[in-house]
Design a protein around this motif. Structure first.
Motif, short mmCIF file in Angstrom:
data_model
loop_
_atom_site.label_atom_id
_atom_site.label_comp_id
_atom_site.label_asym_id
_atom_site.label_seq_id
_atom_site.Cartn_x
_atom_site.Cartn_y
_atom_site.Cartn_z
N TYR A 11 -11.05 10.89 -24.41
CA TYR A 11 -11.30 11.66 -25.64
C TYR A 11 -11.83 13.05 -25.29
O TYR A 11 -11.37 14.05 -25.85
CB TYR A 11 -12.31 10.91 -26.51
CG TYR A 11 -12.82 11.73 -27.67
CD1 TYR A 11 -12.09 11.83 -28.85
CD2 TYR A 11 -14.05 12.39 -27.60
CE1 TYR A 11 -12.56 12.59 -29.92
CE2 TYR A 11 -14.52 13.15 -28.66
CZ TYR A 11 -13.78 13.24 -29.81
OH TYR A 11 -14.24 14.00 -30.87
N VAL B 90 -9.08 15.28 -23.64
CA VAL B 90 -8.12 15.80 -24.62
C VAL B 90 -8.75 16.93 -25.42
O VAL B 90 -8.11 17.97 -25.67
CB VAL B 90 -7.64 14.67 -25.55
CG1 VAL B 90 -6.84 15.23 -26.73
CG2 VAL B 90 -6.80 13.65 -24.78
N ALA B 91 -10.00 16.76 -25.83
CA ALA B 91 -10.69 17.79 -26.60
C ALA B 91 -10.84 19.07 -25.79
O ALA B 91 -10.65 20.18 -26.32
CB ALA B 91 -12.07 17.29 -27.04
N ARG C 279 -8.93 20.09 -23.24
CA ARG C 279 -7.62 20.70 -23.00
C ARG C 279 -7.06 21.37 -24.25
O ARG C 279 -6.24 22.28 -24.15
CB ARG C 279 -6.65 19.65 -22.46
CG ARG C 279 -7.00 19.16 -21.05
CD ARG C 279 -5.98 18.15 -20.54
NE ARG C 279 -4.67 18.76 -20.35
CZ ARG C 279 -4.28 19.39 -19.25
NH1 ARG C 279 -5.12 19.53 -18.24
NH2 ARG C 279 -3.07 19.89 -19.17
N ARG C 280 -7.52 20.94 -25.42
CA ARG C 280 -7.07 21.55 -26.67
C ARG C 280 -7.93 22.75 -27.07
O ARG C 280 -7.60 23.44 -28.02
CB ARG C 280 -7.09 20.50 -27.78
CG ARG C 280 -6.07 19.38 -27.59
CD ARG C 280 -6.17 18.36 -28.71
NE ARG C 280 -5.87 18.95 -30.01
CZ ARG C 280 -5.93 18.28 -31.17
NH1 ARG C 280 -6.29 16.99 -31.16
NH2 ARG C 280 -5.64 18.88 -32.30
N ASP C 281 -9.02 22.96 -26.33
CA ASP C 281 -9.94 24.04 -26.66
C ASP C 281 -9.56 25.29 -25.87
O ASP C 281 -9.72 25.32 -24.64
CB ASP C 281 -11.37 23.62 -26.32
CG ASP C 281 -12.41 24.64 -26.79
OD1 ASP C 281 -12.03 25.79 -27.08
OD2 ASP C 281 -13.59 24.28 -26.85
N PRO C 282 -9.09 26.35 -26.52
CA PRO C 282 -8.67 27.55 -25.78
C PRO C 282 -9.82 28.28 -25.10
O PRO C 282 -9.60 29.08 -24.20
CB PRO C 282 -8.03 28.42 -26.88
CG PRO C 282 -8.63 27.94 -28.16
CD PRO C 282 -8.88 26.48 -27.97
N ARG D 1 -9.73 25.46 -17.87
CA ARG D 1 -9.36 24.16 -17.29
C ARG D 1 -9.65 24.07 -15.79
O ARG D 1 -9.80 22.97 -15.27
CB ARG D 1 -7.87 23.89 -17.54
CG ARG D 1 -7.52 23.74 -19.01
CD ARG D 1 -6.05 23.45 -19.21
NE ARG D 1 -5.69 23.33 -20.63
CZ ARG D 1 -4.48 23.06 -21.05
NH1 ARG D 1 -3.48 22.88 -20.18
NH2 ARG D 1 -4.23 22.97 -22.35
N ARG E 247 -18.88 21.81 -25.16
CA ARG E 247 -18.67 21.48 -26.57
C ARG E 247 -19.87 21.86 -27.44
O ARG E 247 -19.71 22.36 -28.55
CB ARG E 247 -18.41 19.98 -26.69
CG ARG E 247 -18.13 19.48 -28.11
CD ARG E 247 -16.70 19.69 -28.48
NE ARG E 247 -16.26 18.75 -29.50
CZ ARG E 247 -15.01 18.65 -29.90
NH1 ARG E 247 -14.08 19.42 -29.38
NH2 ARG E 247 -14.67 17.78 -30.84
#
Length: 223
Positions: A51, A54-55, A57-60, A64, A140
């Motif tokens: 979870y 994924v969060a 990798r979706r956060d610009p 990474r 986050r």
């Protein structure tokens, strides 16, 4: 109007992040500690790590490369080794003084199992924990931390969450042992932006705790 709407959206976002943080790092571990132990902790860790991954990798806004980033590792290695030598000596001395029957028992009595743990633990436990409690948590919830003491607050949040997660093992020793480690690993992550570096340091201490005889405090007995 636009400025007011923007403030309201930001407030809602902060509230959502606070609720997510409380759910993932307070309510779920506490619930698992209160319920009968029928779910192995490791699959739950992997699900949470997935979870978080994924969060991220979706956060610009997340870089990474921090999920590995081997570049800072050589420069950090001397510091890691010196701190580990001092920490391992202190832990060994405390075990020898307070629980001599545990002293390197696992290593001596179950050498094959010990070797397997040394190989698998860094990959299947340490790195997923790094994703959750360092890469994800400190990125986050960065905006929830106070401005002037942001890094200190993030380190404390990471360490407290990391230690509290060990409540699933139903003993205070696991939580007490992991809190200072959580502080060190979070500090290392912020300084290097390298999950490889902080995970290597985490693996050193974790493997040593198992080796010196404290692994029984990190074992979940299921029904």
């Amino acid at each position: 109007m636009e400025r007011g709407a923007g403030k309201l959206m930001k407030l809602r976002t902060r509230q959502g992040l606070m609720m997510e943080c409380l759910l993932l790092f307070l309510f779920i571990p506490a619930l698992l500690a209160l319920l009968p132990p029928f779910i192995p902790p490791m699959p739950l860790l992997w699900a949470l790590a997935l979870y978080c991954l994924v969060a991220l990798r979706r956060d610009p806004a997340f870089h990474r490369r921090e999920l590995w980033n081997r570049k800072p590792f050589p420069a950090a290695l001397p510091s890691i080794c010196m701190l580990f030598a001092a920490g391992a000596a202190l832990i060994a001395a405390l075990v020898w003084k307070n629980s001599p029957t545990l002293f390197f028992t696992f290593t001596r009595e179950h050498p094959v199992v010990w070797a397997v743990v040394m190989l698998l633990y860094p990959v299947f436990s340490v790195y997923p924990q790094g994703i959750v409690y360092r890469a994800f948590l400190m990125h986050r919830y960065r905006e929830l931390a106070p401005g002037r003491q942001k890094e200190t607050a993030l380190i404390l949040l990471s360490a407290v969450s990391f230690a509290f997660m060990h409540i699933v093992f139903r003993n205070w020793v696991a939580m007490a042992l992991t809190f200072p480690g959580g502080l060190l690993f979070a500090w290392r992550q912020l300084r290097t932006r390298s999950l490889l570096t902080s995970s290597v340091e985490h693996a050193l201490y974790g493997c040593f705790l198992f080796s010196v005889g404290l692994g029984s405090y990190f074992y979940a007995r299921l029904i």
